[in-house]
Design a protein around this motif. Structure first.
Motif, PDB file in Angstrom:
ATOM      1  N   GLU A 172       2.720   8.560  -2.187  1.00 57.20           N
ATOM      2  CA  GLU A 172       1.862   7.744  -3.071  1.00 57.20           C
ATOM      3  C   GLU A 172       0.482   7.491  -2.471  1.00 57.20           C
ATOM      4  O   GLU A 172      -0.457   7.167  -3.197  1.00 57.20           O
ATOM      5  CB  GLU A 172       2.539   6.426  -3.453  1.00 57.20           C
ATOM      6  CG  GLU A 172       2.667   5.425  -2.326  1.00 57.20           C
ATOM      7  CD  GLU A 172       3.308   4.124  -2.787  1.00 57.20           C
ATOM      8  OE1 GLU A 172       3.002   3.680  -3.894  1.00 57.20           O
ATOM      9  OE2 GLU A 172       4.119   3.562  -2.027  1.00 57.20           O
ATOM     10  N   GLY A 173       0.357   7.668  -1.164  1.00 59.40           N
ATOM     11  CA  GLY A 173      -0.946   7.457  -0.538  1.00 59.40           C
ATOM     12  C   GLY A 173      -1.791   8.718  -0.465  1.00 59.40           C
ATOM     13  O   GLY A 173      -2.810   8.739   0.219  1.00 59.40           O
ATOM     14  N   ASN A 174      -1.380   9.772  -1.152  1.00 61.94           N
ATOM     15  CA  ASN A 174      -2.131  11.036  -1.141  1.00 61.94           C
ATOM     16  C   ASN A 174      -2.484  11.430  -2.564  1.00 61.94           C
ATOM     17  O   ASN A 174      -1.602  11.571  -3.412  1.00 61.94           O
ATOM     18  CB  ASN A 174      -1.299  12.152  -0.493  1.00 61.94           C
ATOM     19  CG  ASN A 174      -1.079  11.898   0.984  1.00 61.94           C
ATOM     20  OD1 ASN A 174      -0.307  11.027   1.359  1.00 61.94           O
ATOM     21  ND2 ASN A 174      -1.776  12.634   1.814  1.00 61.94           N
ATOM     22  N   LEU A 175      -3.770  11.618  -2.798  1.00 65.32           N
ATOM     23  CA  LEU A 175      -4.225  11.961  -4.145  1.00 65.32           C
ATOM     24  C   LEU A 175      -4.616  13.432  -4.217  1.00 65.32           C
ATOM     25  O   LEU A 175      -5.198  13.976  -3.281  1.00 65.32           O
ATOM     26  CB  LEU A 175      -5.431  11.099  -4.537  1.00 65.32           C
ATOM     27  CG  LEU A 175      -5.233   9.584  -4.428  1.00 65.32           C
ATOM     28  CD1 LEU A 175      -6.501   8.862  -4.873  1.00 65.32           C
ATOM     29  CD2 LEU A 175      -4.052   9.126  -5.260  1.00 65.32           C
ATOM     30  N   GLY A 216      -5.948   9.946   1.301  1.00 63.38           N
ATOM     31  CA  GLY A 216      -4.973  10.520   2.230  1.00 63.38           C
ATOM     32  C   GLY A 216      -5.276  11.935   2.686  1.00 63.38           C
ATOM     33  O   GLY A 216      -4.487  12.515   3.436  1.00 63.38           O
ATOM     34  N   ALA A 222       0.816  -1.221   0.000  1.00 60.61           N
ATOM     35  CA  ALA A 222       0.000   0.000   0.000  1.00 60.61           C
ATOM     36  C   ALA A 222       0.851   1.272   0.000  1.00 60.61           C
ATOM     37  O   ALA A 222       1.657   1.486  -0.892  1.00 60.61           O
ATOM     38  CB  ALA A 222      -0.975  -0.026   1.172  1.00 60.61           C
ATOM     39  N   ASP A 223       0.653   2.124   1.012  1.00 58.69           N
ATOM     40  CA  ASP A 223       1.369   3.388   1.074  1.00 58.69           C
ATOM     41  C   ASP A 223       1.882   3.609   2.494  1.00 58.69           C
ATOM     42  O   ASP A 223       1.605   2.819   3.392  1.00 58.69           O
ATOM     43  CB  ASP A 223       0.451   4.546   0.640  1.00 58.69           C
ATOM     44  CG  ASP A 223      -0.866   4.536   1.398  1.00 58.69           C
ATOM     45  OD1 ASP A 223      -0.834   4.515   2.645  1.00 58.69           O
ATOM     46  OD2 ASP A 223      -1.940   4.532   0.757  1.00 58.69           O
ATOM     47  N   ALA A 224       2.617   4.714   2.684  1.00 56.01           N
ATOM     48  CA  ALA A 224       3.296   4.933   3.969  1.00 56.01           C
ATOM     49  C   ALA A 224       2.317   4.922   5.138  1.00 56.01           C
ATOM     50  O   ALA A 224       2.579   4.304   6.175  1.00 56.01           O
ATOM     51  CB  ALA A 224       4.062   6.257   3.932  1.00 56.01           C
ATOM     52  N   GLN A 225       1.172   5.612   4.970  1.00 55.28           N
ATOM     53  CA  GLN A 225       0.236   5.699   6.090  1.00 55.28           C
ATOM     54  C   GLN A 225      -0.285   4.313   6.471  1.00 55.28           C
ATOM     55  O   GLN A 225      -0.415   3.992   7.657  1.00 55.28           O
ATOM     56  CB  GLN A 225      -0.956   6.612   5.726  1.00 55.28           C
ATOM     57  CG  GLN A 225      -0.593   8.084   5.553  1.00 55.28           C
ATOM     58  CD  GLN A 225      -0.379   8.463   4.107  1.00 55.28           C
ATOM     59  OE1 GLN A 225       0.280   7.739   3.360  1.00 55.28           O
ATOM     60  NE2 GLN A 225      -0.914   9.600   3.688  1.00 55.28           N
ATOM     61  N   ALA A 267      -0.388   3.791  -8.396  1.00 52.58           N
ATOM     62  CA  ALA A 267       0.375   3.675  -7.153  1.00 52.58           C
ATOM     63  C   ALA A 267      -0.499   3.151  -6.021  1.00 52.58           C
ATOM     64  O   ALA A 267      -1.719   3.257  -6.056  1.00 52.58           O
ATOM     65  CB  ALA A 267       0.936   5.046  -6.780  1.00 52.58           C
ATOM     66  N   HIS A 268       0.119   2.606  -5.034  1.00 52.90           N
ATOM     67  CA  HIS A 268      -0.446   2.116  -3.769  1.00 52.90           C
ATOM     68  C   HIS A 268      -1.657   1.197  -3.957  1.00 52.90           C
ATOM     69  O   HIS A 268      -2.558   1.163  -3.168  1.00 52.90           O
ATOM     70  CB  HIS A 268      -0.724   3.265  -2.784  1.00 52.90           C
ATOM     71  CG  HIS A 268      -1.998   4.055  -2.986  1.00 52.90           C
ATOM     72  ND1 HIS A 268      -3.176   3.718  -2.379  1.00 52.90           N
ATOM     73  CD2 HIS A 268      -2.267   5.140  -3.722  1.00 52.90           C
ATOM     74  CE1 HIS A 268      -4.120   4.566  -2.725  1.00 52.90           C
ATOM     75  NE2 HIS A 268      -3.595   5.442  -3.532  1.00 52.90           N
TER      76      HIS A 268
END
Lengths: 284, 160
Positions: free
Chosen positions: B131-134, B46, A102-105, A189-190
């Motif tokens: 990458e987790g923020n759009l 995000g 997934a992603d950082a969070q 991404a993610h």
């Protein structure tokens, strides 16, 4: 969307958690980091009457050296796994795959054991755990049992963990000095991989002595590409040698067809990603 | 209802909450901290990113009860009391790191986390870290510039 109403309990020990499970069993869901469960609850794909939150059980966190294996506590986050020195030294493939979750969070909250217990066939950790021959330590009211990777993944979102049991830790046999690579193919991404390949290789000079290859999203569970592994044993780590072995990657698989790609497309992708993953793992 | 005690933006709060209440709802509806926004509500975008125990999380994907005993930091306490902006906020303003601004609270909180872990990132590391923020305005280019500029501001600050 918010989840449907549920009752909540946050035990502080595995024993307490098992007790809560015994009481509420089939009406309960176990919450680890919640990065897979919360979307499910919010979309109301599941509406358990009880949520048993393991988040306060500190004993389930951390990574330790146990001789011929490293042991990863089920509640260890992806972020902690990917930055751990023991994982990097003895199970590089796990580090590579955890980095791709997934992603950082999500990696800050999501847990190693939670992801494996969730058993999403597109999850990033099943294939590397399978490839490395992980052992799953499962606690129940009758004590603790250990299940090998080959028996752990049963079907889509289904593992060998019983309804009254909890995954407490995962033992990863040491693969010290093995090269590793996780080749993940995504459209954006993610996201979850359309297909991914986890490869770890023991190479002496230009020769591969042993290889382990796991496939993500090529069936209802993570799969071992045993044909590839056999073809790679003793092979030269050359482009042709790896290509020939990788051609067997989709043998015996039953990948899904969906909006992201047909089964045939996934079979092709598996051979391409296996070639890339093995070459990278062998240092090529 | 379940009792929770949380330190939010440097103040201790104790509340009874429904277990199903999301952390982002708790921040917005109980504490009035509407600086943290809900974007997609599917844990993809995000926009709701806050810090929980020092690390970035998507607050629409965490239950308020999971934050019990923890520390939550939101965009609302990023600037100093006297209004001095955080270097990442300065950089987003300087580099036009926002268009409509909706993704900005999450982008900034994730950027702060990214720079905490990696004070001197490459452009690629910034892109991967976010990458987790759009951003639906697709203003990514200036957002990345902003984060790189914030790293520079931090360095200058450290040397000052």
């Amino acid at each position: 969307m918010i989840p449907a109403r549920f009752d909540y309990v946050a035990p502080t020990s595995v024993e307490e958690a098992l007790q809560a499970l015994a009481e509420h069993g089939d009406e309960a869901k176990i919450l680890a980091g919640g990065q897979s469960l919360l979307p499910v609850l919010r979309m109301r794909l599941n509406a358990p009457e009880w949520v048993i939150d393991l988040g306060k059980i500190d004993a389930l966190r951390g990574i330790r050296d146990d001789g011929d294996a490293i042991v990863i506590g089920a509640l260890t986050t992806h972020h902690d796994v990917m930055h751990d020195a023991l994982v990097e030294e003895h199970a590089l493939l796990i580090k590579k795959a955890a980095t791709e979750v997934a992603d950082a969070q999500v990696r800050h909250r999501g847990t190693f054991g939670g992801a494996l217990a969730h058993a999403d066939p597109a999850g990033d950790l099943g294939a590397p755990a399978l490839a490395l021959g992980a052992e799953f330590v499962i606690a129940g009211s009758g004590g603790t049992r250990t299940v090998g990777a080959d028996d752990f993944f049963v079907d889509l979102f289904e593992t060998a963990i019983g309804e009254d049991e909890i995954l407490t830790e995962v033992r990863i046999p040491k693969h010290t000095g093995w090269g590793a690579h996780y080749a993940k193919f995504v459209r954006v991404a993610h996201q979850w991989p359309i297909v991914a390949v986890a490869a770890t290789v023991k190479a002496d000079g230009g020769t591969i002595s042993e290889a382990r290859v796991g496939l993500t999203n090529m069936g209802s569970t993570p799969l071992r590409a045993r044909g590839v592994e056999e073809a790679l044993a003793g092979a030269t780590a050359s482009e042709d040698g790896v290509r020939e072995a990788a051609a067997k990657a989709a043998d015996g698989t039953n990948p899904p067809s969906d909006l992201n790609g047909s089964a045939e497309y996934r079979r092709h992708l598996a051979t391409v990603l296996t070639r890339r993953a093995v070459a990278a793992a062998a240092g090529g | 209802m379940t009792k929770i005690s949380v330190r939010v933006d440097q103040e201790n709060v104790t509340d009874d909450v429904e277990p199903r209440m999301l952390l982002v709802q708790y921040l917005r509806e109980k504490l009035g901290k509407t600086g943290t926004v809900i974007g997609c509500d599917t844990s993809n975008c995000g926009a709701c990113t806050v810090h929980l125990n020092g690390r970035s999380v998507k607050s629409c994907n965490v239950l308020a009860v999971q934050a019990d005993g923890g520390v939550v930091d939101t965009i609302e306490r990023l600037a100093d009391d006297d209004g001095t902006l955080h270097p990442v906020q300065v950089a987003f303003r300087e580099c036009h790191g926002l268009q409509c601004g909706f993704c900005t609270p999450g982008m900034i909180m994730q950027s702060v986390d990214l720079l905490n872990e990696n004070p001197d990132p490459t452009e690629e590391e910034v892109r991967l870290g976010l990458e987790g923020n759009l951003c639906r305005c697709t203003g990514y280019h200036n957002i990345v510039k902003s984060v790189l500029y914030a790293a520079e501001l931090n360095k200058r600050g450290a040397n000052a």
